[in-house]
Design a protein around this motif. Structure first.
Motif, PDB file in Angstrom:
ATOM      1  N   TYR A 186       5.732  13.150  18.171  1.00  0.00           N
ATOM      2  CA  TYR A 186       5.503  11.660  18.218  1.00  0.00           C
ATOM      3  C   TYR A 186       5.842  11.094  16.665  1.00  0.00           C
ATOM      4  CZ  TYR A 186       2.159  12.955  22.098  1.00  0.00           C
ATOM      5  OH  TYR A 186       2.035  13.266  23.266  1.00  0.00           O
ATOM      6  N   TRP A 187       6.045   9.975  16.905  1.00  0.00           N
ATOM      7  CA  TRP A 187       5.953   9.307  15.514  1.00  0.00           C
ATOM      8  C   TRP A 187       4.885   8.488  15.089  1.00  0.00           C
ATOM      9  CZ3 TRP A 187      10.667  10.217  12.922  1.00  0.00           C
ATOM     10  CH2 TRP A 187      11.611  10.795  13.430  1.00  0.00           C
ATOM     11  N   ILE A 188       4.417   8.363  13.781  1.00  0.00           N
ATOM     12  CA  ILE A 188       3.259   7.708  13.440  1.00  0.00           C
ATOM     13  C   ILE A 188       3.888   6.631  12.511  1.00  0.00           C
ATOM     14  CG2 ILE A 188       1.244   7.404  12.300  1.00  0.00           C
ATOM     15  CD1 ILE A 188       0.495  10.352  13.404  1.00  0.00           C
ATOM     16  N   LEU A 189       3.681   5.202  12.596  1.00  0.00           N
ATOM     17  CA  LEU A 189       3.774   4.134  11.760  1.00  0.00           C
ATOM     18  C   LEU A 189       2.649   3.518  11.284  1.00  0.00           C
ATOM     19  CD1 LEU A 189       5.909   4.229  14.314  1.00  0.00           C
ATOM     20  CD2 LEU A 189       7.322   2.837  12.793  1.00  0.00           C
ATOM     21  N   ASP A 190       2.582   3.280   9.937  1.00  0.00           N
ATOM     22  CA  ASP A 190       1.390   2.346   9.360  1.00  0.00           C
ATOM     23  C   ASP A 190       1.872   0.890   9.574  1.00  0.00           C
ATOM     24  OD1 ASP A 190      -0.503   4.323   8.094  1.00  0.00           O
ATOM     25  OD2 ASP A 190       1.333   5.117   7.655  1.00  0.00           O
ATOM     26  N   ALA A 191       0.960   0.043   9.856  1.00  0.00           N
ATOM     27  CA  ALA A 191       1.076  -1.237  10.051  1.00  0.00           C
ATOM     28  C   ALA A 191       0.199  -2.142   9.343  1.00  0.00           C
ATOM     29  CB  ALA A 191       1.035  -1.767  11.496  1.00  0.00           C
ATOM     30  N   TYR A 192       0.468  -3.205   8.620  1.00  0.00           N
ATOM     31  CA  TYR A 192      -0.551  -3.752   7.819  1.00  0.00           C
ATOM     32  C   TYR A 192      -0.521  -5.300   8.385  1.00  0.00           C
ATOM     33  CZ  TYR A 192       1.548  -0.294   4.541  1.00  0.00           C
ATOM     34  OH  TYR A 192       1.809   0.685   3.921  1.00  0.00           O
ATOM     35  N   THR A 193      -1.769  -5.958   8.217  1.00  0.00           N
ATOM     36  CA  THR A 193      -1.814  -7.292   8.461  1.00  0.00           C
ATOM     37  C   THR A 193      -1.858  -7.745   6.664  1.00  0.00           C
ATOM     38  OG1 THR A 193      -4.287  -7.068   8.241  1.00  0.00           O
ATOM     39  CG2 THR A 193      -3.425  -7.334  10.254  1.00  0.00           C
ATOM     40  N   THR A 194      -1.184  -8.915   6.596  1.00  0.00           N
ATOM     41  CA  THR A 194      -1.023  -9.632   5.421  1.00  0.00           C
ATOM     42  C   THR A 194      -1.115 -11.014   5.357  1.00  0.00           C
ATOM     43  OG1 THR A 194       1.551 -10.125   5.618  1.00  0.00           O
ATOM     44  CG2 THR A 194       0.799  -7.622   4.811  1.00  0.00           C
ATOM     45  N   SER A 195      -1.174 -11.578   4.202  1.00  0.00           N
ATOM     46  CA  SER A 195      -1.591 -12.933   4.203  1.00  0.00           C
ATOM     47  C   SER A 195      -1.319 -13.412   2.686  1.00  0.00           C
ATOM     48  CB  SER A 195      -2.838 -13.475   4.463  1.00  0.00           C
ATOM     49  OG  SER A 195      -3.298 -14.811   4.243  1.00  0.00           O
ATOM     50  N   ASN A 196      -0.805 -14.568   2.437  1.00  0.00           N
ATOM     51  CA  ASN A 196      -0.779 -15.071   0.916  1.00  0.00           C
ATOM     52  C   ASN A 196      -1.758 -16.305   0.785  1.00  0.00           C
ATOM     53  OD1 ASN A 196       0.569 -16.899   2.539  1.00  0.00           O
ATOM     54  ND2 ASN A 196       2.558 -17.058   1.124  1.00  0.00           N
ATOM     55  N   TYR A 197      -2.752 -16.420   1.676  1.00  0.00           N
ATOM     56  CA  TYR A 197      -3.656 -17.421   1.509  1.00  0.00           C
ATOM     57  C   TYR A 197      -5.184 -16.998   1.253  1.00  0.00           C
ATOM     58  CZ  TYR A 197       0.057 -20.060   3.808  1.00  0.00           C
ATOM     59  OH  TYR A 197       1.220 -20.776   4.093  1.00  0.00           O
ATOM     60  N   TYR A 198      -5.257 -15.708   0.806  1.00  0.00           N
ATOM     61  CA  TYR A 198      -6.615 -15.126   0.308  1.00  0.00           C
ATOM     62  C   TYR A 198      -6.942 -16.011  -0.754  1.00  0.00           C
ATOM     63  CZ  TYR A 198     -10.608 -12.133   0.324  1.00  0.00           C
ATOM     64  OH  TYR A 198     -11.821 -11.515   0.249  1.00  0.00           O
ATOM     65  N   PRO A 199      -8.245 -16.538  -0.677  1.00  0.00           N
ATOM     66  CA  PRO A 199      -8.709 -17.634  -1.854  1.00  0.00           C
ATOM     67  C   PRO A 199      -9.067 -16.849  -3.032  1.00  0.00           C
ATOM     68  CG  PRO A 199      -9.745 -18.022   0.190  1.00  0.00           C
ATOM     69  CD  PRO A 199      -9.236 -16.916   0.409  1.00  0.00           C
ATOM     70  N   TYR A 200      -8.599 -17.242  -4.387  1.00  0.00           N
ATOM     71  CA  TYR A 200      -8.777 -16.691  -5.611  1.00  0.00           C
ATOM     72  C   TYR A 200      -8.429 -15.376  -5.938  1.00  0.00           C
ATOM     73  CZ  TYR A 200     -11.747 -20.810  -5.260  1.00  0.00           C
ATOM     74  OH  TYR A 200     -12.480 -21.897  -5.203  1.00  0.00           O
ATOM     75  N   SER A 201      -7.155 -15.059  -5.209  1.00  0.00           N
ATOM     76  CA  SER A 201      -6.450 -13.597  -5.352  1.00  0.00           C
ATOM     77  C   SER A 201      -5.090 -13.837  -5.855  1.00  0.00           C
ATOM     78  CB  SER A 201      -6.544 -13.065  -3.937  1.00  0.00           C
ATOM     79  OG  SER A 201      -7.688 -12.399  -3.622  1.00  0.00           O
ATOM     80  N   GLU A 202      -4.734 -12.887  -6.561  1.00  0.00           N
ATOM     81  CA  GLU A 202      -3.452 -13.064  -7.241  1.00  0.00           C
ATOM     82  C   GLU A 202      -2.226 -12.209  -6.175  1.00  0.00           C
ATOM     83  OE1 GLU A 202      -0.837 -11.111 -11.184  1.00  0.00           O
ATOM     84  OE2 GLU A 202      -3.159 -11.019 -11.007  1.00  0.00           O
ATOM     85  N   PRO A 203      -1.221 -13.107  -6.056  1.00  0.00           N
ATOM     86  CA  PRO A 203      -0.380 -12.209  -5.067  1.00  0.00           C
ATOM     87  C   PRO A 203       0.379 -11.045  -5.739  1.00  0.00           C
ATOM     88  CG  PRO A 203       0.455 -14.702  -5.353  1.00  0.00           C
ATOM     89  CD  PRO A 203      -0.697 -14.289  -6.355  1.00  0.00           C
ATOM     90  N   PHE A 204       0.548 -10.010  -4.774  1.00  0.00           N
ATOM     91  CA  PHE A 204       1.246  -8.854  -5.445  1.00  0.00           C
ATOM     92  C   PHE A 204       2.800  -9.091  -5.381  1.00  0.00           C
ATOM     93  CE2 PHE A 204       3.435  -4.746  -4.140  1.00  0.00           C
ATOM     94  CZ  PHE A 204       3.147  -4.110  -5.529  1.00  0.00           C
ATOM     95  N   ALA A 205       3.051  -8.694  -6.800  1.00  0.00           N
ATOM     96  CA  ALA A 205       4.523  -9.277  -7.169  1.00  0.00           C
ATOM     97  C   ALA A 205       5.705  -8.233  -6.812  1.00  0.00           C
ATOM     98  CB  ALA A 205       4.543  -9.653  -8.741  1.00  0.00           C
ATOM     99  N   GLY A 206       5.029  -6.889  -6.559  1.00  0.00           N
ATOM    100  CA  GLY A 206       5.877  -5.895  -6.328  1.00  0.00           C
ATOM    101  C   GLY A 206       6.655  -5.478  -7.817  1.00  0.00           C
ATOM    102  N   PHE A 207       6.004  -5.620  -8.859  1.00  0.00           N
ATOM    103  CA  PHE A 207       6.559  -5.283 -10.186  1.00  0.00           C
ATOM    104  C   PHE A 207       5.428  -4.294 -10.811  1.00  0.00           C
ATOM    105  CE2 PHE A 207       8.441  -9.384  -9.127  1.00  0.00           C
ATOM    106  CZ  PHE A 207      10.086  -9.049  -9.664  1.00  0.00           C
ATOM    107  N   GLU A 208       6.033  -3.565 -11.714  1.00  0.00           N
ATOM    108  CA  GLU A 208       5.161  -2.795 -12.680  1.00  0.00           C
ATOM    109  C   GLU A 208       4.701  -3.655 -13.606  1.00  0.00           C
ATOM    110  OE1 GLU A 208       4.369   0.183 -12.660  1.00  0.00           O
ATOM    111  OE2 GLU A 208       6.037   1.360 -12.090  1.00  0.00           O
ATOM    112  N   PRO A 209       3.169  -3.561 -13.965  1.00  0.00           N
ATOM    113  CA  PRO A 209       2.542  -4.453 -14.706  1.00  0.00           C
ATOM    114  C   PRO A 209       2.488  -3.983 -16.117  1.00  0.00           C
ATOM    115  CG  PRO A 209       0.904  -2.749 -13.983  1.00  0.00           C
ATOM    116  CD  PRO A 209       2.204  -2.552 -13.104  1.00  0.00           C
TER     117      PRO A 209
END
Length: 545
Positions: A186-209
């Motif tokens: 079998y193959w197992i794949l992880d799946a995500y639910t995502t949104s960019n509308y969550y209040p008062y949260s910083e978007p993940f930029a995909g960059f090292e901090p």
């Protein structure tokens, strides 16, 4: 892929690779319509090796090997080895036709078979044949005499494309992994639910901090990057998708039922998702925390672990991923799976961990880990070292190795044309109130298929010892003159006194077993050997001779 299995020898961490069919490797004259669509339709089997177990020649000590797959472990029998759906199956094929399907080479002949699964669409009549020919291969298929009324066409066979077509509203991880359960693949794949509308949260930029806005370095392994999560300020690994490698059937299991986004999709498509409890136990035993999610969480935690407003504003305690040396390049440490025995527990756990250093420094400040075994799946741990203590980071240990005149000269000599030096991962082993660092160093010749272990370097405090085996390196560490070893009270070293030969032999056996088991992917057993190594070293600390 890195996973763990219950074997006849215990709970072991392994590395697994599926044997898929790469049609592009066929000679040009063999890439005919019949071969590509009717004959070479599937891959066959897999190989499995413990992550730390090697033969005397430095080769993997396989648990599953050869074609057809062969094993001496009753728990690892492969009963249905054909792979019709996988990571490399980008084209459609026709099965159960008059043309036999290639399974594997067998001496001077080949082994062939016929598809007995339920995947794809049956070609039951001329009208279906006409429609499928119009969709796929035109008149070549329509005029072909190979299909019969029992034939099937298999399409959307690349597993990421397959699950994306079924659930385009989910974001899928770039690193599917193959598992063997009850003789089937079998193959197992992880799946995500995502949104960019969550209040008062910083978007993940995909960059090292790090304040330099530099993108995360591409992985040398083939497990993708966090680019798919960039821009989101809400990410949940709410779903695990399972694809049958033989039939292509897909099941979606909800692992975070409290996620409001997946709750909406469940109401829209009530028959698409199943509860986590409905996943078969054999599959659930192989569920693992995804690398990309931990990396994204860790990069955010590296900044938001600061809870004091003034400290946060000035970024005084910013964490960075630890770095290590790979060949001649320094790169950030990627999250890695290991077997780890939590304090107070007698059972090893399969975890995903990532070490950190302070910004612009190489000392270790802490690490983050995510647990993967069913009982504790999803539990996150953050381990912080005291700031007043100097705890060496992996790159500092490697720098100490590089600064040793004799060892550096030897490594430079080996790293000439015709061979390459490979630095293994630096192991950090707690010993009472101190740490022992162990780094294996390998040599790979250009003509050799696999590297060989040549040197084991040990470090305690500021003291370095190395030899061709662990026990000799440990003896060298324990027998250095006292004035050269000011920071080794935990090992109980006094002057030029030597340690017990029996304890050193036990420590060496534990380390050798660790390398063997880690190389075989048997991470749980490897973790046990690290525990045995730690106990032997602690006894050396208490009873030096």
């Amino acid at each position: 892929d890195v996973d763990r299995y219950q074997t006849t020898q215990g709970y072991r961490q392994v590395m697994v690779a599926a044997r898929e069919m790469e049609l592009g490797n066929l000679p040009g004259e063999s890439q005919t319509f019949v071969n590509l669509r009717f004959k070479y339709t599937h891959g066959y089997g897999l190989v499995m090796a413990p992550v730390s177990d090697f033969t005397t020649d430095g080769l993997p000590n396989f648990l599953i090997k050869d074609i057809p797959p062969r094993t001496d472990d009753e728990k690892l029998r492969v009963m249905q080895p054909q792979i019709y759906y996988g990571e490399l199956t980008h084209s459609h094929v026709f099965v159960n036709t008059k043309e036999p399907e290639f399974d594997y080479p067998r001496g001077d002949d080949n082994a062939y078979g016929r598809y007995s699964g339920t995947g794809g669409v049956r070609i039951t009549n001329l009208w279906r044949k006409f429609l499928l020919g119009w969709k796929f291969d035109g008149t070549r298929f329509l005029l072909s005499t190979y299909p019969t009324s029992d034939s099937r066409v298999l399409f959307h066979r690349e597993i990421r494309e397959r699950v994306k077509n079924l659930a385009p509203f989910l974001t899928f991880d770039a690193d599917p992994y193959v598992v063997l359960v009850d003789g089937k693949l079998y193959w197992i794949l992880d799946a995500y639910t995502t949104s960019n509308y969550y209040p008062y949260s910083e978007p993940f930029a995909g960059f090292e901090p790090n304040g330099k806005n530099q993108p995360i370095r591409e992985r040398k392994m083939a497990h993708g990057s966090t680019a798919s999560l960039a821009g989101a300020n809400y990410v949940r690994n709410s779903v695990k998708a399972v694809v049958d490698a033989f039939n292509g059937s897909v099941s979606f299991y909800v692992f975070e039922p409290e996620d409001p986004i997946i709750q909406v999709w469940q109401r829209i498509f009530p028959g698409l998702f199943s509860a986590r409890e409905k996943m078969p136990d054999g599959l659930r035993a192989h569920v693992r925390y995804p690398r990309d999610l931990l990396l994204a969480q860790a990069l955010v935690y590296a900044k938001y672990h600061m809870t004091d407003p003034a400290v946060f504003y000035n970024q005084e305690d910013l964490w960075m991923r630890a770095t290590e040396k790979y060949y001649e390049a320094v790169q950030p440490v990627e999250p890695y799976y290991v077997m780890w025995q939590p304090p107070g527990s007698n059972n090893p756990e399969f975890i995903l961990m990532l070490p950190f250093t302070p910004k612009n420094r190489q000392v270790m400040i802490g690490w983050i880990a995510a647990m993967s075994d069913p009982a504790n799946y999803g539990r996150l741990l953050a381990y912080k070292f005291p700031k007043e203590e100097r705890v060496l980071g992996p790159q500092q240990v490697e720098t100490k190795v590089d600064q040793d005149a004799v060892l550096s000269a030897q490594l430079s000599l080996w790293n000439q044309q015709g061979s390459r030096v490979i630095r293994g991962n630096t192991l950090v082993i707690p010993i009472d109130n101190s740490l022992l660092y162990v780094e294996p160093i390998y040599l790979q010749a250009e003509a050799a298929a696999y590297p060989e272990l040549r040197i084991v370097a040990l470090m305690h405090g500021d003291n370095l010892s190395y030899a061709e085996t662990f026990d000799k390196a440990l003896q060298g560490l324990l027998t250095e003159p006292a004035e050269k070893m000011p920071r080794v009270p935990a090992l109980g070293i006094k002057g030029e006194k030597s340690a017990s030969k029996d304890l050193i032999a036990r420590a060496n056996a534990a380390f050798s077993n660790y390398l063997r088991l880690h190389g075989e992917g048997r991470f749980a057993e490897a973790a046990n050997e690290l525990t045995n190594l730690q106990k032997a070293l602690q006894q050396l600390a208490q009873h030096p001779e």
